[in-house]
Write an enzyme that holds these catalytic residues in place. Structure first.
Site, PDB file in Angstrom:
ATOM      1  CG  ASN A 197      -1.754   1.192   1.204  1.00 40.53           C
ATOM      2  OD1 ASN A 197      -1.746   1.850   0.572  1.00 40.53           O
ATOM      3  ND2 ASN A 197      -2.893   1.100   2.383  1.00 40.53           N
ATOM      4  NE  ARG A 225     -10.644  12.693   3.321  1.00 36.30           N
ATOM      5  CZ  ARG A 225     -10.146  11.268   3.366  1.00 36.30           C
ATOM      6  NH1 ARG A 225     -11.434  10.380   3.352  1.00 36.30           N
ATOM      7  NH2 ARG A 225      -9.350  10.975   3.143  1.00 36.30           N
ATOM      8  NE  ARG A 241      -6.178   1.525  -0.250  1.00 32.41           N
ATOM      9  CZ  ARG A 241      -6.037   2.983   0.441  1.00 32.41           C
ATOM     10  NH1 ARG A 241      -5.045   3.266   1.225  1.00 32.41           N
ATOM     11  NH2 ARG A 241      -7.268   3.499   0.718  1.00 32.41           N
ATOM     12  CD  GLU A 248      -9.290  -1.368   4.145  1.00 35.29           C
ATOM     13  OE1 GLU A 248      -8.619  -0.636   5.542  1.00 35.29           O
ATOM     14  OE2 GLU A 248      -9.337  -0.512   3.212  1.00 35.29           O
ATOM     15  CG  HIS A 289     -13.109   3.255   2.951  1.00 37.13           C
ATOM     16  ND1 HIS A 289     -13.906   4.286   3.638  1.00 37.13           N
ATOM     17  CD2 HIS A 289     -11.984   3.704   3.221  1.00 37.13           C
ATOM     18  CE1 HIS A 289     -13.144   5.316   4.180  1.00 37.13           C
ATOM     19  NE2 HIS A 289     -11.876   4.595   4.050  1.00 37.13           N
TER      20      HIS A 289
END
Ligand code: ADP
Length: 408
Positions: free
Chosen positions: A10, A244, A94, A387, A183
């Site tokens: 990643n 955010r 990823r 993940e 996601h």
């Protein structure tokens, strides 16, 4: 195919996270992180797993991704797990944005690299870093299959009615403006695991997945297929997150430009980095916010209430999108750990068949578990996400299928 190990990478702009897994039993052989690449204070932390060996740390300048990956390869070799091992079947990367092109994990070749590059305008922060990681890994092991697993792929099944914004079609198409969602690897994994937890086939189960980490998103999954998700063109839309804003009236942006005299870049930073829980109360860590609430801090209380209000709105709207809901699954840092968030998110929704059992909700565990009472019509579950395992699983499935087709 005898090789069963998958290296998952990643790659961020200044970091590389990695895990080496053995797909015979989904076990983890090693994991680690290189951070602050390109700075004086770079750091590599490598953790061998299952051998009892201690984690090792390197604190030295690491100039770029090439140097970072070579350092990771050296650490893995030290444990007898080198990238030159015949047991390594593939590297799974990823990749954040696969646009409308990539609906599945994909073996990377020049055409795939070119397409991921073409998508940079819609993922300016992420895709360049992902590409750098891929190119570096390909240079290190050009003979090995390298697979891209896209954050957006799981959401490409959304119907146009959910994926399109109600703006001028020509303008939207010209700039590839639509709702992509993110996601996806987590939503795919958690929705499948939730069906497993209920002892049912994914095709038979409708789930609302709430991935609540620093970034946060909700998705509506009907029979294993995503039909709506809260993030949009970028990961800014939807739920209140750590830093955010999630949903705002788009006119807030023109107002800040015209009246606040802020530039587009300044507003970008404001909404992505200085908003959400941080903007509301100065903290983005749910543990700290709960601690402040317990001390009577009103600012933290309001931040929590705004976070929950938005969450509830999404639960309600995805309930309506799905029509029938079998389970709501909480996952990621906040979803897996913050019992008060889970409790507050479904409070008052008994009419919808939603409730949590206080004791089950408070019990700590790393295992998937149901936290709703027996009588509740909808299962409320905590399902830890993974993940890396999902990227490894998808990567391995693809290379094993290709090997079988070649009769390896
Ligand atoms: P990321 O999006 O960075 O992958 P994570 O899924 O790791 O994020 O979630 C990180 C967040 O999880 C932290 O910012 C914190 O708010 C929350 N968190 C982690 N542990 C706990 C805990 N024990 N209680 C409440 N919140 C927690």
């Amino acid at each position: 195919m005898t090789a069963t190990r998958i290296l998952v990478l990643n790659s961020g702009s200044s970091s590389v996270k990695y895990q080496l897994l053995d797909m015979r039993d989904n076990s983890r052989l090693a994991m680690g992180l290189v951070e602050r690449i390109g700075e004086e204070t770079s750091r590599l932390k490598h953790t061998p797993l299952g051998t009892g060996a201690e984690p090792r740390e390197q604190n030295r300048p690491i100039a770029d991704h090439d140097e970072a990956l070579k350092a990771v390869a050296a650490e893995l070799s030290h444990d007898g797990l080198g990238l030159d091992s015949p047991e390594l079947a593939a590297i799974g990367h990823r990749v954040v944005h696969g646009g409308q092109t990539f609906t599945q994990p994909t073996v990377i070749d020049d055409a795939v690299l070119a397409e991921v590059e073409r998508l940079i305008p819609v993922a300016p922060l992420h895709n360049p870093a992902n590409l750098t990681g891929i190119r570096t890994a390909m240079a290190l092991r050009p003979d090995l299959p390298q697979v891209a697993v896209f954050d957006t792929a799981f959401h490409t099944t959304m119907p146009e009615s959910a994926a399109r914004y109600a703006i001028d079609v020509k303008t939207a198409d010209e700039h590839r403006i639509r709702r992509y969602g993110f996601h996806g690897t987590s939503h795919a994994y958690v929705s499948r695991k939730t069906a497993e937890l209920l002892g049912r086939a994914p095709e038979d189960v409708n789930v609302i997945v709430l991935h609540l980490g620093n970034g946060a998103s909700a998705s509506a999954v009907r029979g294993g297929v995503c039909v709506d998700t809260s993030m949009g063109l970028t990961p800014l839309e939807g739920l209140v997150m750590g830093t955010r804003s999630g949903d705002v009236d788009p006119a807030v942006i023109f107002h800040l430009m015209r009246v606040g005299k802020m530039s587009a870049d300044e507003i970008d930073v404001l909404l992505n980095k200085k908003s959400g829980l941080t903007g509301l109360c100065g903290d983005n860590d749910m543990r700290e916010i709960r601690r402040r609430i317990d001390e009577g801090d009103q600012e933290a209380r309001l931040a929590f209430d705004i976070y929950i209000h938005r969450l509830k709105k999404y639960i309600g709207s995805y309930y309506a999108v799905l029509g029938r809901v079998d389970a709501i699954a909480f996952t990621a840092g906040v979803g897996e750990n913050a019992a008060p968030v889970r409790e507050a998110a479904v409070a008052g929704l008994e009419e919808l068949g939603l409730a949590v059992d206080g004791e089950l909700n408070a019990a700590r565990s790393d295992e998937p578990r149901v936290i709703s009472p027996e009588y509740a019509r909808v299962a409320v579950a905590v399902v830890p996400t993974d993940e890396e395992l999902e990227i490894a699983r998808q990567t391995y499935a693809l290379v094993a299928k290709q090997a079988a087709e070649r009769n390896d």
